[in-house]
Motif scaffolding. Structure first.
Motif, PDB file in Angstrom:
ATOM      1  N   PRO A  87       0.817  -1.224   0.000  1.00  0.00           N
ATOM      2  CA  PRO A  87       0.000   0.000   0.000  1.00  0.00           C
ATOM      3  C   PRO A  87       0.852   1.277   0.000  1.00  0.00           C
ATOM      4  O   PRO A  87       0.495   2.264  -0.647  1.00  0.00           O
ATOM      5  N   VAL A  88       1.983   1.256   0.719  1.00  0.00           N
ATOM      6  CA  VAL A  88       2.877   2.423   0.727  1.00  0.00           C
ATOM      7  C   VAL A  88       3.453   2.656  -0.667  1.00  0.00           C
ATOM      8  O   VAL A  88       3.579   3.805  -1.123  1.00  0.00           O
ATOM      9  N   LEU A  89       3.793   1.575  -1.374  1.00  0.00           N
ATOM     10  CA  LEU A  89       4.297   1.723  -2.739  1.00  0.00           C
ATOM     11  C   LEU A  89       3.228   2.306  -3.664  1.00  0.00           C
ATOM     12  O   LEU A  89       3.530   3.099  -4.558  1.00  0.00           O
ATOM     13  N   LEU A  90       1.968   1.913  -3.444  1.00  0.00           N
ATOM     14  CA  LEU A  90       0.877   2.529  -4.212  1.00  0.00           C
ATOM     15  C   LEU A  90       0.794   4.024  -3.918  1.00  0.00           C
ATOM     16  O   LEU A  90       0.565   4.834  -4.830  1.00  0.00           O
ATOM     17  N   ARG A  91       0.979   4.398  -2.663  1.00  0.00           N
ATOM     18  CA  ARG A  91       0.948   5.819  -2.285  1.00  0.00           C
ATOM     19  C   ARG A  91       2.092   6.580  -2.944  1.00  0.00           C
ATOM     20  O   ARG A  91       1.906   7.673  -3.490  1.00  0.00           O
ATOM     21  N   LEU A  92       3.305   6.002  -2.926  1.00  0.00           N
ATOM     22  CA  LEU A  92       4.481   6.710  -3.427  1.00  0.00           C
ATOM     23  C   LEU A  92       4.501   6.803  -4.948  1.00  0.00           C
ATOM     24  O   LEU A  92       5.063   7.747  -5.504  1.00  0.00           O
ATOM     25  N   THR A  93       3.908   5.846  -5.615  1.00  0.00           N
ATOM     26  CA  THR A  93       3.920   5.857  -7.085  1.00  0.00           C
ATOM     27  C   THR A  93       2.713   6.579  -7.684  1.00  0.00           C
ATOM     28  O   THR A  93       2.763   7.011  -8.840  1.00  0.00           O
ATOM     29  N   GLY A  94       1.626   6.719  -6.925  1.00  0.00           N
ATOM     30  CA  GLY A  94       0.465   7.482  -7.388  1.00  0.00           C
ATOM     31  C   GLY A  94      -0.106   6.969  -8.699  1.00  0.00           C
ATOM     32  O   GLY A  94      -0.282   5.768  -8.907  1.00  0.00           O
ATOM     33  N   HIS A  95      -0.380   7.918  -9.624  1.00  0.00           N
ATOM     34  CA  HIS A  95      -0.948   7.541 -10.924  1.00  0.00           C
ATOM     35  C   HIS A  95      -0.005   6.631 -11.712  1.00  0.00           C
ATOM     36  O   HIS A  95      -0.469   5.799 -12.509  1.00  0.00           O
ATOM     37  N   ALA A  96       1.302   6.804 -11.500  1.00  0.00           N
ATOM     38  CA  ALA A  96       2.271   6.007 -12.265  1.00  0.00           C
ATOM     39  C   ALA A  96       2.095   4.509 -12.030  1.00  0.00           C
ATOM     40  O   ALA A  96       2.417   3.695 -12.902  1.00  0.00           O
ATOM     41  N   ALA A  97       1.593   4.150 -10.840  1.00  0.00           N
ATOM     42  CA  ALA A  97       1.395   2.729 -10.542  1.00  0.00           C
ATOM     43  C   ALA A  97       0.455   2.077 -11.539  1.00  0.00           C
ATOM     44  O   ALA A  97       0.624   0.900 -11.887  1.00  0.00           O
ATOM     45  N   TRP A  98      -0.545   2.845 -12.007  1.00  0.00           N
ATOM     46  CA  TRP A  98      -1.590   2.278 -12.856  1.00  0.00           C
ATOM     47  C   TRP A  98      -1.433   2.674 -14.322  1.00  0.00           C
ATOM     48  O   TRP A  98      -2.237   2.299 -15.151  1.00  0.00           O
ATOM     49  N   ARG A  99      -0.374   3.435 -14.630  1.00  0.00           N
ATOM     50  CA  ARG A  99      -0.185   3.925 -16.002  1.00  0.00           C
ATOM     51  C   ARG A  99       0.313   2.806 -16.902  1.00  0.00           C
ATOM     52  O   ARG A  99       1.098   1.955 -16.487  1.00  0.00           O
ATOM     53  N   SER A 100      -0.156   2.824 -18.127  1.00  0.00           N
ATOM     54  CA  SER A 100       0.246   1.805 -19.100  1.00  0.00           C
ATOM     55  C   SER A 100       0.401   2.440 -20.473  1.00  0.00           C
ATOM     56  O   SER A 100      -0.480   3.190 -20.905  1.00  0.00           O
ATOM     57  N   PRO A 101       1.507   2.187 -21.176  1.00  0.00           N
ATOM     58  CA  PRO A 101       1.688   2.738 -22.521  1.00  0.00           C
ATOM     59  C   PRO A 101       0.592   2.249 -23.466  1.00  0.00           C
ATOM     60  O   PRO A 101       0.081   1.128 -23.322  1.00  0.00           O
ATOM     61  N   ALA A 102       0.258   3.087 -24.435  1.00  0.00           N
ATOM     62  CA  ALA A 102      -0.805   2.739 -25.380  1.00  0.00           C
ATOM     63  C   ALA A 102      -0.484   1.455 -26.133  1.00  0.00           C
ATOM     64  O   ALA A 102      -1.360   0.606 -26.346  1.00  0.00           O
ATOM     65  N   TRP A 103       0.788   1.303 -26.513  1.00  0.00           N
ATOM     66  CA  TRP A 103       1.156   0.098 -27.283  1.00  0.00           C
ATOM     67  C   TRP A 103       0.980  -1.175 -26.452  1.00  0.00           C
ATOM     68  O   TRP A 103       0.627  -2.223 -26.970  1.00  0.00           O
ATOM     69  N   LEU A 104       1.224  -1.050 -25.108  1.00  0.00           N
ATOM     70  CA  LEU A 104       1.064  -2.211 -24.244  1.00  0.00           C
ATOM     71  C   LEU A 104      -0.410  -2.553 -24.067  1.00  0.00           C
ATOM     72  O   LEU A 104      -0.789  -3.737 -24.066  1.00  0.00           O
TER      73      LEU A 104
END
Length: 719
Positions: free
Chosen positions: A690-707
C-alpha cells in the motif's frame, strides 16, 4: 470492459448482456442452475470420493532420485544383473548380545527371515550375512539382504506389508530390524502421514473459529470449509486414478491436503465477503453473484492461475517424487478453484441473504468496507516513509541469513527414534562403523575389477572395499561395495563420491543410497535458479496481464520475492542454526532439507502472489471507478484488508499446526510457510505494498498505449 445486468419485471435477473465479463456470465449461469450444478458436483464427488479413502495406501512411497543420473544407472544394473542387490534392496539387521551370527539360534532366525521373503516375487535373491562383508568384526551382528525385484515404489509397499512380520521375529535374545532405503521410506512415510493427519485434525476447528470471528456468521464461515472439503475429496480421488497411469508420490497428497485447505479458504473468503457486500446493493442474489464473480471472481481466477503456473515450474526437476508433489498440489488447487468458480456461486445463489444466518451480534454491524482498515490505509497514505523504512528493515534484515543457507538430503534423524529402520541403522553404525549403513556400490567390467578395487582404496574417506562379486549372468560385470568412514549424511560424503568417480576407471559406475541422495541434491541445486527465474517471469507476466500496469506488476513481483527471501532467512536461523530448536522439539541437522528451496520457493511465491492479487485487484477496481490513486489505495485496503487479515490468520493456523509434528520435514514445511504468510500478509500486503501505491500514485496504474493494445482487455470494475 464493463458488465450490465438487467432486471425483469418479475425481479429475476436476466442473463448478463454480451458486454458482461466471462466470469460474471459464469456466475450468473451457476446461480441460475443450482440444482444442475449441485447434481454434477454430487456425481463427481461420489465417483472420486469412492477412490479417495485409499489415497494413502495407493500412492507411491519412493521416487526420491534424479532420473538419468549415474546412481540410478547403478541401481538399474544391480537389479538386472546382481539379483536386485541395489539401493532399493531390503537389509535386515540381525543382532544378539549373547550369540554370534553363526550360532544355531541366530541361524534359525535368519532362516525365518528368508521364509518371509520367499513367497513374494517383489524380492530377488536373498543373501545371508557374509563374513568380511556383512557380519560385524565381533560376529554378533549380521545383515541379510533381500534383493529388489520390483520398482522402488513397489519395494516400499513390500516393506509396508512385511515389516511387522520381520520385527515380530525378535525375541529370545535376538533382535531383528528391517533397514535400508526402502524400509526408511516405509517408516518415514508412515510417521509423516500420521503427523499430517494429526495436524489437519487440529487445524480444522481452529480454522472454523477464525472464520466465525472473521465472518460473524456460522453459515458464511462454514461454506468455505465445505467447499474446501469438496475440493480435497475430488483431488484425493483424482490422484488415486492418476496413480493408475503413472506413480504419484504419497507426499503429493500430504502437501495437497495442507495447501488446498489454506488456498480454498482464501478463495472462498474473498468471494463470500464480496458477495455479502454485493447483496446490499444488488436487486437479488443472482445479480449479487454475477457482480461478485465479475470482480472478486477474476482475482481468484488469476490467483489460482498464478499458483498453478508457479508450481508447474517445479515439473522440470527430473525427480519423480518432486514432480508428483507439484502435481498433487496442482490437482488440489485446480479442483478447489473449479469448485470456487462453479459450486460456490451456485451455493451463494441458493442461499442469498441466508448467508448471514446464525450471525453473531457484532456481524450485524459489520460492513464490507472496514472503517479500521480504511483508517489504516489513510495512515499509510499520510505517513508512508516511516512504515516503508520499517518494513524494509525487517524484511531485508531477515533476508540476510539466506546467503549462508546450506541444503542437503534428510538424515536418519528425520525418522522417529523408535522406528525399526533407525534402530537397525544405529546398530549397524555401532557394530560396523559410521559409514556402514551407506555403502557405495561400484559396478565395473570384470577386466577392470582389480584396478577399480585398488584405485577405490586410495580415495581418502574409503576404509574398505569388498571383493568383487561377479554378475549372475554373462554380462561381464562385477560389483564391489565401498565402505565410507563417515555417516551417509556427512558433508564429506559428497567429496568422497566425487573423488571416487574421478579416480575410478572410466567404465566404472558408482551408486548406492548415499550417491542417489547426492545426485538428487545436485539436480535440485542445478534447477533452482532456473525455477526461480521461470516463476518470477511468469508471475510478473500474469500480474501485467491482469493489472495492465507494468510498474505495479514489477513492484508486486519484487516484494513477493523479498518476503520469500525473508522466509528462507528465518528457515536458516531455525533449522540450520538451531535457534528455537528446543522450544519446537527437534534436533537441528545443520542444514535445510534439500528439496526445500525448490519446493518452498514455488509455494511461498504462489501464496505471496495470492495476497498481491487480492489487494491490487481491489485497488484497481476502485481506481477504475474513480481515477484517484488515493481512493484506490485507501479503498483497496478498506475492502480487502479484513479478508487478507483473516485469510492470513487461517493460513498461519493451518501451517503452524504442522510445527507440532514430530518428523522434521513437515515441521520445516509448516514453520517456513507459516512464517512466510506472516511476513507477507502483515509486512508486505498490509504495509509495504500500500505504501508503494501511495508513493507511485498515478504512475502505478499507467500503461503505454502500445502495451494496452498488445494485452487482453481486463477490468476489475463492475458497472
Amino acid at each position: 470492459m464493463t458488465d450490465s445486468l438487467t432486471v425483469s419485471a418479475a425481479g429475476d435477473t436476466a442473463p448478463p448482456s454480451g458486454s458482461a465479463g466471462m466470469l460474471g456470465r459464469l456466475g450468473d449461469a451457476m446461480a441460475g442452475r443450482t440444482r444442475l450444478v449441485f447434481g454434477i458436483w454430487l456425481a463427481v464427488l461420489v465417483a472420486l470420493g469412492a477412490a479417495a479413502p485409499s489415497v494413502f495406501d495407493s500412492l507411491a512411497g519412493a521416487g526420491w532420485q534424479a532420473n538419468g543420473s549415474e546412481s540410478v544407472r547403478v541401481r538399474e544394473l544391480a537389479e538386472q544383473h546382481f539379483g536386485g542387490n541395489s539401493s532399493a534392496a531390503v537389509q535386515v539387521v540381525v543382532h544378539s548380545d549373547t550369540a554370534t551370527v553363526d550360532s544355531p539360534q541366530v541361524q534359525q532366525v535368519v532362516g525365518e527371515i528368508t521364509g518371509v521373503f520367499s513367497g513374494d516375487a517383489r524380492f530377488g535373491a536373498v543373501v545371508p550375512p557374509q563374513p568380511g562383508m556383512s557380519i560385524s568384526p565381533d560376529g554378533h551382528t549380521g545383515i541379510l539382504i533381500a534383493g529388489a525385484n520390483a520398482s522402488t515404489d513397489d519395494m516400499v509397499k513390500a516393506v509396508d506389508e512385511h515389516k511387522a512380520a520381520l520385527t515380530d521375529l525378535s525375541g529370545d535374545g535376538v533382535e531383528v530390524y528391517p533397514t535400508g532405503a526402502s524400509a526408511l521410506w516405509s517408516d518415514f512415510n508412515k510417521a509423516n502421514h500420521d503427523a499430517m493427519l494429526e495436524a489437519e485434525m487440529f487445524s480444522w476447528p481452529v480454522t472454523l473459529a477464525i472464520m466465525v470471528l472473521a465472518f460473524g456468521s456460522l453459515v458464511a464461515a462454514g461454506l468455505p470449509l465445505l467447499l474446501t472439503l469438496a475440493g480435497l475429496v475430488a483431488s484425493a480421488g483424482g490422484l488415486v486414478l492418476l496413480n493408475q497411469i503413472t506413480p504419484i508420490s504419497v507426499w503429493a497428497m500430504n502437501f495437497a491436503m495442507m495447501f488446498a485447505l489454506a488456498l480454498g479458504i482464501d478463495y472462498a473468503l474473498f468471494i463470500v465477503a464480496r458477495f455479502r457486500d454485493a447483496l446490499t446493493s444488488a436487486p437479488n442474489a443472482r445479480a449479487a453473484v454475477a457482480e461478485t464473480m465479475d470482480t472478486a471472481g477474476k482475482a481468484v481466477a488469476l490467483s489460482g492461475l498464478t499458483v498453478l503456473v508457479s508450481l508447474s515450474a517445479v515439473l522440470i526437476v527430473p525427480a519423480p517424487a518432486v514432480r508428483t508433489m507439484a502435481v498433487g498440489i496442482m490437482f488440489a488447487v485446480a479442483f478447489v478453484l473449479l469448485a470456487t468458480l462453479t459450486l460456490l456461486p451456485a451455493a451463494l445463489g441458493a442461499l442469498g441473504t441466508k448467508i448471514n444466518a446464525a450471525a453473531l451480534p457484532h456481524a450485524k454491524r459489520q460492513q464490507h468496507r472496514s472503517p479500521r482498515f480504511a483508517a489504516w490505509g489513510r495512515l499509510l497514505h499520510d505517513k508512508p516513509w516511516p512504515f516503508a523504512i520499517g518494513a524494509l528493515i525487517v524484511l531485508i534484515g531477515l533476508s540476510v541469513p539466506v546467503f549462508g543457507l546450506k541444503v542437503a538430503m534428510p538424515s536418519i534423524q528425520v525418522v522417529p527414534a523408535d522406528a525399526p529402520v533407525r534402530q537397525g541403522y544405529e546398530l549397524v553404525q555401532a557394530q560396523m562403523g559410521k559409514g556402514a549403513p551407506g555403502m557405495l556400490q561400484i559396478i565395473a567390467p570384470a577386466a577392470d575389477a582389480d584396478r577399480a578395487s585398488s584405485t577405490a582404496m586410495t580415495v581418502d574417506g574409503i576404509s574398505m572395499v569388498t571383493p568383487a562379486q561377479p554378475a549372475g549372468d554373462d554380462s561381464g560385470l562385477v560389483m564391489m561395495q565401498a565402505l565410507p568412514d563417515v555417516d551417509p549424511s556427512d558433508a564429506r560424503m559428497g567429496e568422497i563420491l566425487d573423488d571416487l568417480r574421478d579416480t575410478l576407471p572410466s567404465e566404472a559406475l558408482v551408486g548406492g543410497a548415499p550417491a542417489e541422495n547426492l545426485d538428487l541434491q545436485q539436480a535440485l541445486d542445478h534447477y533452482l535458479p532456473i525455477i526461480v527465474g521461470i516463476i518470477l517471469v511468469l508471475g510478473f507476466a500474469l500480474l501485467l496481464i491482469a493489472l495492465q500496469a507494468p510498474l505495479i506488476a514489477a513492484l508486486g513481483t519484487a516484494v513477493s520475492l523479498l518476503s520469500t527471501a525473508a522466509a528462507f532467512g528465518v528457515a536458516k536461523l531455525i533449522f540450520q542454526d538451531g535457534h528455537g530448536a528446543s522450544l519446537l522439539g527437534f534436533t537441528p541437522q545443520g542444514f535445510l532439507d534439500g528439496w526445500g528451496p525448490v519446493f518452498f520457493f514455488a509455494m511461498i511465491f504462489a501464496i505471496a502472489m495470492d495476497y498481491t492479487v487480492f489487494l491490487l485487484a481491489t485497488a484497481k477496481e476502485h481506481y477504475e471507478h474513480t481515477g484517484d490513486p488515493k481512493r484506490a489505495q485507501v479503498d483497496g485496503m478498506a475492502h480487502s484488508g479484513r479478508v487478507i487479515f483473516a485469510a492470513a490468520a487461517v493460513m498461519v493456523a493451518v501451517f503452524f499446526t504442522f510445527a507440532l509434528a514430530d518428523p522434521l520435514p513437515p515441521k520445516e514445511m509448516g514453520i517456513i510457510l507459516g512464517v512466510a504468510v506472516l511476513l507477507d500478509a502483515f509486512a508486505v500486503r498490509l504495509v509495504l505494498l500500500p505504501v508503494l501505491l501511495r508513493l507511485t500514485g498515478h504512475a502505478a496504474w499507467r500503461s503505454p498505449a502500445w502495451l494496452r493494445k498488445a494485452l487482453p482487455s481486463i477490468s476489475f470494475a463492475h458497472h
